[in-house]
Design a protein around this motif. Structure first.
Motif, PDB file in Angstrom:
ATOM      1  N   VAL A 244       0.867  -1.186   0.000  1.00  0.00           N
ATOM      2  CA  VAL A 244       0.000   0.000   0.000  1.00  0.00           C
ATOM      3  C   VAL A 244       0.900   1.231   0.000  1.00  0.00           C
ATOM      4  O   VAL A 244       1.820   1.333   0.818  1.00  0.00           O
ATOM      5  CB  VAL A 244      -0.928   0.014   1.232  1.00  0.00           C
ATOM      6  N   THR A 245       0.633   2.147  -0.912  1.00  0.00           N
ATOM      7  CA  THR A 245       1.467   3.352  -1.051  1.00  0.00           C
ATOM      8  C   THR A 245       0.725   4.566  -0.504  1.00  0.00           C
ATOM      9  O   THR A 245      -0.457   4.772  -0.798  1.00  0.00           O
ATOM     10  CB  THR A 245       1.806   3.601  -2.544  1.00  0.00           C
ATOM     11  N   ILE A 246       1.437   5.362   0.296  1.00  0.00           N
ATOM     12  CA  ILE A 246       0.856   6.568   0.883  1.00  0.00           C
ATOM     13  C   ILE A 246       1.780   7.742   0.584  1.00  0.00           C
ATOM     14  O   ILE A 246       2.980   7.691   0.895  1.00  0.00           O
ATOM     15  CB  ILE A 246       0.665   6.416   2.412  1.00  0.00           C
ATOM     16  N   PHE A 247       1.248   8.778  -0.010  1.00  0.00           N
ATOM     17  CA  PHE A 247       2.060   9.951  -0.343  1.00  0.00           C
ATOM     18  C   PHE A 247       1.158  11.188  -0.413  1.00  0.00           C
ATOM     19  O   PHE A 247      -0.073  11.085  -0.409  1.00  0.00           O
ATOM     20  CB  PHE A 247       2.784   9.748  -1.678  1.00  0.00           C
ATOM     21  N   THR A 248       1.787  12.345  -0.460  1.00  0.00           N
ATOM     22  CA  THR A 248       1.049  13.611  -0.524  1.00  0.00           C
ATOM     23  C   THR A 248       1.501  14.437  -1.724  1.00  0.00           C
ATOM     24  O   THR A 248       2.598  14.232  -2.255  1.00  0.00           O
ATOM     25  CB  THR A 248       1.258  14.457   0.750  1.00  0.00           C
ATOM     26  N   GLU A 249       0.651  15.350  -2.129  1.00  0.00           N
ATOM     27  CA  GLU A 249       0.985  16.355  -3.134  1.00  0.00           C
ATOM     28  C   GLU A 249       0.040  17.531  -2.953  1.00  0.00           C
ATOM     29  O   GLU A 249      -0.796  17.537  -2.034  1.00  0.00           O
ATOM     30  CB  GLU A 249       0.885  15.774  -4.547  1.00  0.00           C
ATOM     31  N   HIS A 250       0.161  18.539  -3.812  1.00  0.00           N
ATOM     32  CA  HIS A 250      -0.702  19.719  -3.729  1.00  0.00           C
ATOM     33  C   HIS A 250      -1.430  19.913  -5.053  1.00  0.00           C
ATOM     34  O   HIS A 250      -0.841  19.724  -6.128  1.00  0.00           O
ATOM     35  CB  HIS A 250       0.112  20.968  -3.379  1.00  0.00           C
ATOM     36  N   ASP A 251      -2.696  20.286  -4.975  1.00  0.00           N
ATOM     37  CA  ASP A 251      -3.457  20.535  -6.197  1.00  0.00           C
ATOM     38  C   ASP A 251      -3.186  21.960  -6.682  1.00  0.00           C
ATOM     39  O   ASP A 251      -2.465  22.726  -6.014  1.00  0.00           O
ATOM     40  CB  ASP A 251      -4.956  20.279  -5.969  1.00  0.00           C
ATOM     41  N   THR A 256      -3.562  20.574   0.217  1.00  0.00           N
ATOM     42  CA  THR A 256      -2.819  19.329   0.414  1.00  0.00           C
ATOM     43  C   THR A 256      -3.692  18.131   0.076  1.00  0.00           C
ATOM     44  O   THR A 256      -4.854  18.059   0.491  1.00  0.00           O
ATOM     45  CB  THR A 256      -2.346  19.220   1.873  1.00  0.00           C
ATOM     46  N   LEU A 257      -3.131  17.187  -0.660  1.00  0.00           N
ATOM     47  CA  LEU A 257      -3.826  15.953  -1.018  1.00  0.00           C
ATOM     48  C   LEU A 257      -3.082  14.776  -0.407  1.00  0.00           C
ATOM     49  O   LEU A 257      -1.876  14.623  -0.609  1.00  0.00           O
ATOM     50  CB  LEU A 257      -3.887  15.783  -2.541  1.00  0.00           C
ATOM     51  N   LEU A 258      -3.763  13.945   0.355  1.00  0.00           N
ATOM     52  CA  LEU A 258      -3.184  12.730   0.927  1.00  0.00           C
ATOM     53  C   LEU A 258      -3.720  11.542   0.129  1.00  0.00           C
ATOM     54  O   LEU A 258      -4.929  11.301   0.078  1.00  0.00           O
ATOM     55  CB  LEU A 258      -3.572  12.584   2.398  1.00  0.00           C
ATOM     56  N   HIS A 259      -2.820  10.803  -0.510  1.00  0.00           N
ATOM     57  CA  HIS A 259      -3.210   9.673  -1.352  1.00  0.00           C
ATOM     58  C   HIS A 259      -2.913   8.355  -0.629  1.00  0.00           C
ATOM     59  O   HIS A 259      -1.841   8.185  -0.047  1.00  0.00           O
ATOM     60  CB  HIS A 259      -2.436   9.678  -2.677  1.00  0.00           C
ATOM     61  N   LEU A 324      -7.573  12.292  -0.040  1.00  0.00           N
ATOM     62  CA  LEU A 324      -8.178  13.225   0.915  1.00  0.00           C
ATOM     63  C   LEU A 324      -7.687  14.629   0.589  1.00  0.00           C
ATOM     64  O   LEU A 324      -6.480  14.874   0.588  1.00  0.00           O
ATOM     65  CB  LEU A 324      -7.796  12.866   2.349  1.00  0.00           C
ATOM     66  N   ARG A 325      -8.615  15.528   0.306  1.00  0.00           N
ATOM     67  CA  ARG A 325      -8.253  16.929   0.057  1.00  0.00           C
ATOM     68  C   ARG A 325      -8.600  17.751   1.282  1.00  0.00           C
ATOM     69  O   ARG A 325      -9.756  17.811   1.696  1.00  0.00           O
ATOM     70  CB  ARG A 325      -8.987  17.489  -1.161  1.00  0.00           C
ATOM     71  N   PHE A 326      -7.589  18.416   1.862  1.00  0.00           N
ATOM     72  CA  PHE A 326      -7.782  19.188   3.083  1.00  0.00           C
ATOM     73  C   PHE A 326      -8.115  20.643   2.747  1.00  0.00           C
ATOM     74  O   PHE A 326      -7.654  21.181   1.734  1.00  0.00           O
ATOM     75  CB  PHE A 326      -6.530  19.114   3.955  1.00  0.00           C
ATOM     76  N   PRO A 327      -8.910  21.302   3.591  1.00  0.00           N
ATOM     77  CA  PRO A 327      -9.343  22.670   3.271  1.00  0.00           C
ATOM     78  C   PRO A 327      -8.205  23.680   3.357  1.00  0.00           C
ATOM     79  O   PRO A 327      -7.269  23.527   4.156  1.00  0.00           O
ATOM     80  CB  PRO A 327     -10.406  22.955   4.351  1.00  0.00           C
TER      81      PRO A 327
END
Length: 338
Positions: A244-251, A256-259, A324-327
């Motif tokens: 299972v892969t978990i990483f973040t990026e920005h839209d 912040t997006l948590l995948h 997950l997209r955070f506000p």
């Protein structure tokens, strides 16, 4: 409103047409009335009835609009005393008041019973958590590794079910329970991974986790619950010895997006719009007795109430990607200002 009024007063119009027709017939048959102008009588009747009809329309429709626009006010005693009603309207109004009173009493009683049930359920869940904690500690003293792993796995399943029930009970009052602030993603994600350790060891599932240096605006406790539900789904539907892969990026907006990505069986296209519905287990869930259809439903509801958006991309056989997209700061202000 005019058509409604005409339909309501159709009996008036019918009676006037009947009298109008009867008078014209009498004028045509009775020679004694030949000296009187039939046109004079017809015009007088039409003008009189039209004026009366318009007066009643303005008067009654005005009162109706005022009544409908201030329904809550008319239930107030001070306002009701200033309201002029006909005897029939007064009888209808009293009946409406009686129905409102009875339904409000029933609603208040149902609310009290629901609150009592919720409190009892919360107390029961907290009582169950105590022996679960004790059992978890006792498991460490079992020397047979194979037996311990099996018992730990069953304990984890039971713990997740109790945890789901606890958060489902609290979800209705999440606005009173949540606390939005700056939260680091890394400690929360790693804690939830450690919590699934027994299950992961049994299936040989590993995790590839990025740096996760981001800090987001959210409620840490509810975020942990949301991540827990998504991770449990990823582990449940992943094949043995997978990752299972978990990483973040920005839209593009800077959010912040948590995948969380697995390589499991995936979700059929026809199931995707419904996976967040209550008790919906989907095609894969019907093949597993462990599926309750509540995990993603609760996660979605909790996420929406704290400003997190959940997106899913999936193909059958290619796994699933939950995001997950955070506000942002301005979205956070709007959320806390509700």
């Amino acid at each position: 409103m005019l058509l409604l009024f005409i339909r309501e007063r159709f009996a008036w119009i019918g009676f006037f047409i009947f009298i109008f027709t009867l008078l014209n017939v009498l004028f045509s048959l009775d020679v004694g009335l030949n000296s009187i102008s039939i046109w004079y009588v017809n015009i007088s009747l039409l003008v009189s009835f039209t004026l009366f009809f318009v007066w009643r329309y303005v008067n009654e429709v005005g009162k109706l609009k005022d009544f409908l626009g201030n329904m809550d006010g008319y239930l107030d005693e001070a306002h009701k005393n200033r309201l002029v009603l006909t005897p029939f309207q007064e009888a209808c109004f009293q009946k409406i008041e009686s129905v409102f009173y009875e339904k409000n009493m029933e609603l208040n009683q149902a609310k009290v019973q629901l609150q009592e049930y919720s409190d009892e359920l919360l107390a029961w869940v907290h009582e169950v958590k105590a022996p679960l904690t004790t059992i978890n500690l006792l498991l460490e003293h079992i020397e047979d590794v194979s037996l311990r792993r099996k018992l730990e796995n069953e304990w984890l399943r039971l713990h997740l079910l109790v945890d789901q029930q606890l958060h489902q009970t609290r979800l209705a009052s999440i606005e009173k329970d949540n606390y939005l602030n700056e939260v680091e993603l890394k400690p929360i994600v790693y804690k939830e991974i450690r919590g699934m350790q027994a299950w992961c060891i049994e299936k040989g599932i590993g995790f590839e986790v990025a740096e996760l240096t981001d800090t987001v605006l959210t409620d840490g406790k509810w975020l942990a619950f949301i991540v827990r539900q998504i991770l449990s789904n990823a582990i449940k539907y992943s094949p043995v010895n997978s990752e299972v892969t978990i990483f973040t990026e920005h839209d593009p907006t800077g959010a912040t997006l948590l995948h969380i990505k697995d390589v499991g069986i995936g979700i059929p296209l026809e199931d995707l719009p419904r996976i967040f519905q209550k008790s919906y287990t989907g095609t894969a869930g019907r093949e597993s007795s462990q599926s309750t259809g509540m995990g993603l439903y609760l996660a979605s509801n909790a996420a929406r109430k704290i400003g997190i958006r959940i997106y899913v991309q999936s193909n059958v056989g290619d796994g699933s990607l939950f995001t997950l997209r955070f506000p942002l700061q301005n979205e956070y202000v709007k959320l806390t200002g509700r």
